[in-house]
Write an enzyme that holds these catalytic residues in place. Structure first.
Site, PDB file in Angstrom:
ATOM      1  N   SER A 113       0.802  -1.217   0.000  1.00 20.25           N
ATOM      2  CA  SER A 113       0.000   0.000   0.000  1.00 20.25           C
ATOM      3  C   SER A 113       0.839   1.273   0.000  1.00 20.25           C
ATOM      4  O   SER A 113       1.602   1.513  -0.923  1.00 20.25           O
ATOM      5  CB  SER A 113      -0.960  -0.040   1.179  1.00 20.25           C
ATOM      6  OG  SER A 113      -1.862   1.025   1.115  1.00 20.25           O
ATOM      7  N   HIS A 114       0.731   2.039   1.065  1.00 20.83           N
ATOM      8  CA  HIS A 114       1.388   3.354   1.122  1.00 20.83           C
ATOM      9  C   HIS A 114       2.783   3.268   1.721  1.00 20.83           C
ATOM     10  O   HIS A 114       3.450   4.292   1.853  1.00 20.83           O
ATOM     11  CB  HIS A 114       0.528   4.280   1.973  1.00 20.83           C
ATOM     12  CG  HIS A 114       0.168   3.645   3.281  1.00 20.83           C
ATOM     13  ND1 HIS A 114      -0.770   2.632   3.369  1.00 20.83           N
ATOM     14  CD2 HIS A 114       0.664   3.815   4.511  1.00 20.83           C
ATOM     15  CE1 HIS A 114      -0.840   2.232   4.623  1.00 20.83           C
ATOM     16  NE2 HIS A 114       0.015   2.918   5.339  1.00 20.83           N
ATOM     17  N   ASP A 277      -2.479   6.453  -3.451  1.00 22.06           N
ATOM     18  CA  ASP A 277      -1.329   5.798  -2.809  1.00 22.06           C
ATOM     19  C   ASP A 277      -0.716   4.707  -3.682  1.00 22.06           C
ATOM     20  O   ASP A 277      -1.079   4.545  -4.846  1.00 22.06           O
ATOM     21  CB  ASP A 277      -1.728   5.237  -1.443  1.00 22.06           C
ATOM     22  CG  ASP A 277      -2.614   4.016  -1.573  1.00 22.06           C
ATOM     23  OD1 ASP A 277      -3.363   3.940  -2.562  1.00 22.06           O
ATOM     24  OD2 ASP A 277      -2.554   3.129  -0.698  1.00 22.06           O
ATOM     25  N   ASP A 279      -1.031   1.455  -4.075  1.00 19.79           N
ATOM     26  CA  ASP A 279      -1.869   0.487  -4.784  1.00 19.79           C
ATOM     27  C   ASP A 279      -3.198   1.058  -5.254  1.00 19.79           C
ATOM     28  O   ASP A 279      -4.071   0.317  -5.699  1.00 19.79           O
ATOM     29  CB  ASP A 279      -2.093  -0.765  -3.929  1.00 19.79           C
ATOM     30  CG  ASP A 279      -2.788  -0.453  -2.627  1.00 19.79           C
ATOM     31  OD1 ASP A 279      -2.627   0.680  -2.116  1.00 19.79           O
ATOM     32  OD2 ASP A 279      -3.506  -1.322  -2.101  1.00 19.79           O
ATOM     33  N   ASP A 281      -5.780   2.558  -3.678  1.00 20.94           N
ATOM     34  CA  ASP A 281      -7.058   2.503  -2.954  1.00 20.94           C
ATOM     35  C   ASP A 281      -7.295   3.722  -2.062  1.00 20.94           C
ATOM     36  O   ASP A 281      -8.401   3.938  -1.601  1.00 20.94           O
ATOM     37  CB  ASP A 281      -7.213   1.186  -2.170  1.00 20.94           C
ATOM     38  CG  ASP A 281      -6.091   0.932  -1.198  1.00 20.94           C
ATOM     39  OD1 ASP A 281      -5.167   1.756  -1.112  1.00 20.94           O
ATOM     40  OD2 ASP A 281      -6.129  -0.119  -0.518  1.00 20.94           O
ATOM     41  N   ARG A 282      -6.267   4.523  -1.811  1.00 19.52           N
ATOM     42  CA  ARG A 282      -6.465   5.710  -0.965  1.00 19.52           C
ATOM     43  C   ARG A 282      -6.645   6.960  -1.816  1.00 19.52           C
ATOM     44  O   ARG A 282      -6.239   6.989  -2.982  1.00 19.52           O
ATOM     45  CB  ARG A 282      -5.250   5.939  -0.067  1.00 19.52           C
ATOM     46  CG  ARG A 282      -5.083   4.857   0.955  1.00 19.52           C
ATOM     47  CD  ARG A 282      -4.000   5.219   1.943  1.00 19.52           C
ATOM     48  NE  ARG A 282      -3.979   4.204   2.992  1.00 19.52           N
ATOM     49  CZ  ARG A 282      -3.451   4.363   4.181  1.00 19.52           C
ATOM     50  NH1 ARG A 282      -2.861   5.486   4.487  1.00 19.52           N
ATOM     51  NH2 ARG A 282      -3.498   3.396   5.076  1.00 19.52           N
ATOM     52  N   LYS A 376     -11.509  -0.128  -0.911  1.00 18.37           N
ATOM     53  CA  LYS A 376     -11.584   1.318  -1.045  1.00 18.37           C
ATOM     54  C   LYS A 376     -10.989   1.677  -2.404  1.00 18.37           C
ATOM     55  O   LYS A 376     -10.248   0.890  -2.976  1.00 18.37           O
ATOM     56  CB  LYS A 376     -10.881   2.021   0.101  1.00 18.37           C
ATOM     57  CG  LYS A 376      -9.447   1.596   0.360  1.00 18.37           C
ATOM     58  CD  LYS A 376      -8.954   2.254   1.633  1.00 18.37           C
ATOM     59  CE  LYS A 376      -7.520   1.891   1.928  1.00 18.37           C
ATOM     60  NZ  LYS A 376      -7.379   0.950   3.048  1.00 18.37           N
TER      61      LYS A 376
HETATM   62  C1  G1P Z   1      -3.980   1.558   8.208  1.00 15.92           C
HETATM   63  C2  G1P Z   1      -5.199   2.432   8.388  1.00 15.92           C
HETATM   64  C3  G1P Z   1      -6.457   1.622   8.119  1.00 15.92           C
HETATM   65  C4  G1P Z   1      -6.389   1.005   6.730  1.00 15.92           C
HETATM   66  C5  G1P Z   1      -5.098   0.204   6.584  1.00 15.92           C
HETATM   67  C6  G1P Z   1      -4.905  -0.311   5.165  1.00 15.92           C
HETATM   68  O1  G1P Z   1      -4.018   0.487   9.128  1.00 15.92           O
HETATM   69  O2  G1P Z   1      -5.239   2.993   9.678  1.00 15.92           O
HETATM   70  O3  G1P Z   1      -7.582   2.451   8.251  1.00 15.92           O
HETATM   71  O4  G1P Z   1      -7.478   0.154   6.512  1.00 15.92           O
HETATM   72  O5  G1P Z   1      -3.983   1.036   6.904  1.00 15.92           O
HETATM   73  O6  G1P Z   1      -4.847   0.731   4.231  1.00 15.92           O
HETATM   74  P1  G1P Z   1      -3.206   0.493  10.525  1.00 15.92           P
HETATM   75  O7  G1P Z   1      -1.762   0.747  10.186  1.00 15.92           O
HETATM   76  O8  G1P Z   1      -3.758   1.638  11.318  1.00 15.92           O
HETATM   77  O9  G1P Z   1      -3.479  -0.842  11.149  1.00 15.92           O
HETATM   78 ZN    ZN Z   2      -3.400   1.311  -0.289  1.00 18.16          ZN
END
Ligand code: G1P
Ligand code: ZN
Length: 543
Positions: A113-114, A277, A279, A281-282, A376
């Protein structure tokens, strides 16, 4: 075609977190590491022989290596068809859509992801089930349990599959199709939104900027925002996916999407800016010198959903993760629809979406989505905003201001303390848990604790229980402080503190968020002993 079985030793650290198994690249590069996890997944799943698997990732370092490994293992496992994105690329929402469209057995998404990428960065793997959504906890836990015992894995002895052009390959009973990563997703978006209205808004000079952060949404944005909607190429920033995301965090917030943020807060700022981000989804939504808090974004999309063709007949309900502000709750009340509060993580929305209890859902962490997929969806959120803007013909800041006027403002911030030593983080949580019972009824600087508890959730559809989902301090005036530890980090611990207060005094809606919440921020530290436990005087990231 020969199937080869290789002996391996189990690893003890393959428990998926909030969103799949996420580790440093070097962890994934250990011999047999990825193979063991994939074998555990296939061993735990049932009924996929002859069925379709969707496969792709966000293009980060190790993506292509992982894809070739997974193809060989999926062929050995007996999947009938593997749909893989050209160059190994597919965004998370695109995978979700492809699973649903092709009635696939499921999909594998390669992404952290990010989190940063590159040889020194992170890598990850997620499995999505036939509904297109992230695997539920029962499944991820079963995979983990199996991974602690798995002693061998199987793969097909086949050559590397060329992924650079659209083509088809047959091995044994499996057909591998290299597909266009963008086409199906773009087609879906056109069924949801009024592309003509958005295009004429842009043609009439409404200036849109989008920052793909050298991650997966680059090609999607170039086609959808550029070719279909007429956004100038020069307004589409960092659209070439890079294995290390150009050396930065592919996280769409004001800190990491700084190039866009600077532009949007300059004197010559365009009308609209957005970023996504790693992938895809954000999403982060910005207006001319204005930032839309993700919790507000969800509420505003819900309040204006009837302006978007896909939602013109109304919403069945909405949902938000527990730490997300209650802004959408107020909208739901006004609309007379249900609002659900779920634990953090998209997987908890899946059952509600499948049962048609909700149409829209979101998280404070820059995640918004709807029943069009089961993830998302960053670009979808951008198109929601553009569609609303095209109909309302107002600026982003006017829409925000009017929303707060009508519904009141949920002043909201999240403070992250990254890189906390794991034992200190655990101690902080223990300390809080030990004091929870004493907190109810206590007053702190004008705020009286109405209830202090640990959030647990019973899924209304399958009645599964998820406990230990964050510590909540709920105050009598509606203010909230939430503490939880991140489940997506790869080293040490990250403490997240979510702080929210309700303000219906329009004269104070423009006040700086941090100063508005100053008292509550202090209360959070007094109660949790954040500075004492973490040794940090201030958060590493403030959203
Ligand atoms: C974080 C975000 C959460 C999101 C997840 C995946 O998780 O807080 O809302 O679903 O990334 O993108 P966390 O690191 O808080 O467990
Ligand atoms: Zn992501």
């Amino acid at each position: 075609m020969q199937i080869i079985t290789t002996a391996s030793q189990p690893f003890s650290d393959q428990r998926p977190g909030t969103s799949g198994l996420r580790k440093s690249v070097s962890t994934f590069q250990q011999e047999h590491y990825l193979e063991n996890f994939v074998q555990s997944l296939f061993d735990v799943l049932d009924g996929y022989v002859g069925k379709t698997l969707v496969l792709g990732g966000d293009g980060r370092f190790f993506n292509l290596t992982a894809i070739q490994i997974i193809i060989r293992m999926a062929v050995a496992a007996g999947f009938g068809r593997i749909l893989v994105g050209r160059d190994g690329l597919l965004s998370t929402p695109a995978v979700s859509h492809l699973i649903r469209k092709n009635e696939a057995f499921g999909g594998i998404i390669l992404s952290a992801s990010h989190n940063p990428g590159g040889p020194e960065g992170d890598f990850g793997i997620k499995f999505n089930t036939a509904n297109g959504g992230p695997a539920q906890e029962v499944l991820t836990e079963a995979i983990f349990q199996h991974s602690t015992q798995v002693a061998h894995y199987h793969y097909a002895d086949i050559p590397e599959v060329p992924l650079d052009q659209l083509d088809q390959y047959n091995f044994g009973h499996t057909v591998i199709e290299v597909i266009d990563p963008v086409a199906d997703y773009a087609e879906l978006m056109q069924t949801l939104f009024d592309f003509n209205a958005i295009k004429s808004l842009i043609d009439n000079g409404f200036q849109v900027y989008f920052d793909a952060m050298h991650a997966i949404t680059g090609p999607y944005a170039q086609h959808i925002l550029g070719e279909l909607l007429g956004v100038a190429n020069s307004n589409l920033l960092n659209c070439e996916p890079k294995p290390d995301f150009g050396g930065s965090h592919p996280d769409p917030n004001l800190t990491y999407a700084h190039e866009l943020a600077e532009r949007m807060f300059s004197d010559t700022a365009p009308d609209f800016g957005a970023a996504s981000d790693g992938d895809g989804d954000r999403n982060m939504i910005l207006g001319h010198q204005c930032f839309v808090n993700p919790s507000d974004s969800l509420a505003i999309i819900a309040a204006n959903a009837a302006l978007i063709p896909a939602y013109k007949n109304g919403l069945t309900g909405v949902a938000r993760s527990m730490p997300t502000s209650a802004a959408v709750d107020v909208v739901a009340e006004k609309l007379g629809i249900d609002c659900y509060e779920t634990p953090t993580g998209w997987k908890f929305f899946g059952n509600l979406l499948d049962a048609n209890k909700i149409t829209l859902c979101g998280e404070e962490s820059f995640g918004t989505g709807s029943n069009h997929v089961r993830e998302k969806d960053g670009l979808w959120a951008v198109l929601c905003w553009l569609n609303i803007l095209a109909v309302r013909k107002q600026s982003v800041s006017d829409i925000l201001r009017q929303h707060w006027q009508q519904f009141g403002k949920h002043v909201y911030t999240r403070h992250d303390y990254e890189g906390v030593e794991s034992t200190s983080a655990k101690k902080l949580v223990e300390h809080l848990l030990n004091n929870l019972l004493n907190l109810t009824g206590q007053e702190f600087n004008g705020y009286t604790v109405k209830c202090a508890d640990e959030f647990s959730y019973t899924d209304p559809i399958d009645h599964s229980m998820s406990e230990h989902q964050g510590i909540r301090l709920l105050f009598e005036n509606g203010a909230r402080i939430i503490f939880r530890l991140s489940g997506t980090g790869t080293s040490g611990a990250t403490l997240r503190v979510y702080i929210e207060d309700f303000c219906d005094d329009t004269n104070r809606h423009n006040e700086n968020t941090q100063s508005y919440l100053k008292t509550l921020i202090q209360i959070a530290d007094d109660i949790a002993g954040i500075q004492t436990h973490t040794g940090m005087v201030s958060p590493t990231v403030i959203t």
